[in-house]
Write a protein that holds these residues in place. Sequence first.
Motif, short mmCIF file in Angstrom:
data_model
loop_
_atom_site.label_atom_id
_atom_site.label_comp_id
_atom_site.label_asym_id
_atom_site.label_seq_id
_atom_site.Cartn_x
_atom_site.Cartn_y
_atom_site.Cartn_z
N ILE A 330 19.06 -32.33 -49.64
CA ILE A 330 18.38 -31.68 -50.77
C ILE A 330 19.19 -31.86 -52.05
O ILE A 330 18.65 -32.23 -53.11
N GLY A 331 20.49 -31.63 -51.97
CA GLY A 331 21.34 -31.77 -53.14
C GLY A 331 21.45 -33.19 -53.64
O GLY A 331 21.38 -33.45 -54.86
N ALA A 332 21.62 -34.15 -52.72
CA ALA A 332 21.78 -35.55 -53.12
C ALA A 332 20.53 -36.10 -53.78
O ALA A 332 20.60 -36.76 -54.82
N THR A 333 19.37 -35.83 -53.21
CA THR A 333 18.13 -36.35 -53.78
C THR A 333 17.78 -35.64 -55.10
O THR A 333 17.29 -36.27 -56.04
N PHE A 334 18.06 -34.35 -55.16
CA PHE A 334 17.83 -33.61 -56.41
C PHE A 334 18.73 -34.15 -57.52
O PHE A 334 18.28 -34.43 -58.64
N GLY A 335 20.00 -34.30 -57.21
CA GLY A 335 20.94 -34.81 -58.20
C GLY A 335 20.61 -36.22 -58.65
O GLY A 335 20.72 -36.55 -59.84
N CYS A 336 20.20 -37.05 -57.72
CA CYS A 336 19.87 -38.44 -58.03
C CYS A 336 18.72 -38.54 -59.01
O CYS A 336 18.67 -39.44 -59.86
N VAL A 337 17.78 -37.59 -58.94
CA VAL A 337 16.61 -37.61 -59.83
C VAL A 337 16.91 -36.91 -61.15
O VAL A 337 16.54 -37.40 -62.22
N VAL A 338 17.59 -35.77 -61.11
CA VAL A 338 17.80 -34.96 -62.31
C VAL A 338 18.98 -35.47 -63.14
O VAL A 338 18.94 -35.42 -64.39
N GLY A 339 20.02 -35.99 -62.50
CA GLY A 339 21.20 -36.44 -63.20
C GLY A 339 20.93 -37.45 -64.32
O GLY A 339 21.40 -37.26 -65.45
N PRO A 340 20.16 -38.51 -64.03
CA PRO A 340 19.87 -39.47 -65.10
C PRO A 340 19.13 -38.87 -66.29
O PRO A 340 19.26 -39.35 -67.42
N LEU A 341 18.36 -37.80 -66.06
CA LEU A 341 17.68 -37.13 -67.17
C LEU A 341 18.68 -36.47 -68.11
O LEU A 341 18.39 -36.24 -69.29
#
Length: 422
Positions: A330-341
């Motif tokens: 959950i954390g890895a996929t969330f971070g991967c999507v939100v981080g670039p934003l």
Amino acid sequence: MWKIKEWFLHYKEAIRVSLLALFRWTLLAVCTGVLCGGIGTLFHLAVEWVTEQRTEQVWLLWLLPAAGIAITALYKATGCVGKGTNDVLRAVQDGSSVTPWLVPAIFLGTVLTHLCGGSAGREGAALQMGGSIGWNIGRVLHFNNHDCRTATVCGMAAFFSALFGTPLTATLFAMMVVDVGLMLTVAFVPGFLAALIAYSISLKAGIAPTRFVMEAPPLDARTVVRTAVLAMCCAVVAVIFCQMLHFFEHEIPKLLPNPWVRAAAGGAAVVALSYLMGVGRYNGAGMDVIMDAVELEQALPWDFVCKMVLTVLTLSVGFKGGEVVPSFYIGATFGCVVGPLLGLPAGFSAAVGLVCVFCGATNTLVASIVLAAELFSGAGFELMALACGLSYMFSGYHSLYSSQGFRTSKLFSEFLQPKEEK
């Protein structure tokens, strides 16, 4: 002259007591490390094998309702109905006994869950098996009640280490997860030794430790601020995950009080949702998706939501496994999507999300920082440490484990009363 003799006798006694304690803890560590390392290795290989079978034979997913019924029967036969990680935590808190039958029950239950596509991890099962083994070894060695608590922590550390290949993280996690703000430091030497022994056994069996290749951005003011924002967002995700898990664990049994019906209907619901969301992507532990998020910088925007829903449903209806690897997912996929934003690299953001959601959901700050160092070989360590600290602060007093106690405030310099005194 008399004072010199008195000083000598005093330190002679202190050395004798210390050596005796070292012998007892070493004996405990060797017994626990060997047993947890052996069983943990078998468990890892079993889960890995059934995961391969499920990937190749997709039709096994349709057997999930039958697997749920089998797990229910298994837990009734072994007398382990209602037993889980919270019972292991209570064993450390107040010395409650942990049945040895929990080991085969959670072992087979987790393997069945993974074989048929339930969305669950394995480290929760490791804590249960390790805690049970450790506590019962303590009883065999005729340890008193307090020393059996230490033995329980040693077992948790050893089994976690055998599965994940992070011995220092495993030890600190086992020491910190029981009561936030109260670390059982006496367990460090025997726990770490047991974890190292278990880890070496898993290596001998050919199990590679979990490691990720990740490149961190430069440490500057802009990166620090962006990482801090991402960490606080991850804390919110951790809270939602914990709240959903506890809500459905309480509400689904009320809706379906019959455990046989609950397991079968829940299994059918997981199958239906799997086909709706994408067969295979959210089933099992999902380590391949975590790897893609961190190293290939690839994740779907809805991955973290789908995994959260499917994991909560799987665990709430009676299937077995753990919450730790799903929290990584959950954390890895969330971070991967939100981080670039936020202007951060996707791979680095996935790594931050992985450790932050884990930290926020388990409230193990130091263990999470060490986990980041072990998993990512120290890349971006200062940023990771800051992110873990913020996630810890902003996740409040929520936890994956209802028996976890909070002894100190997360925001102020004050102690909190134990649960039973509230």
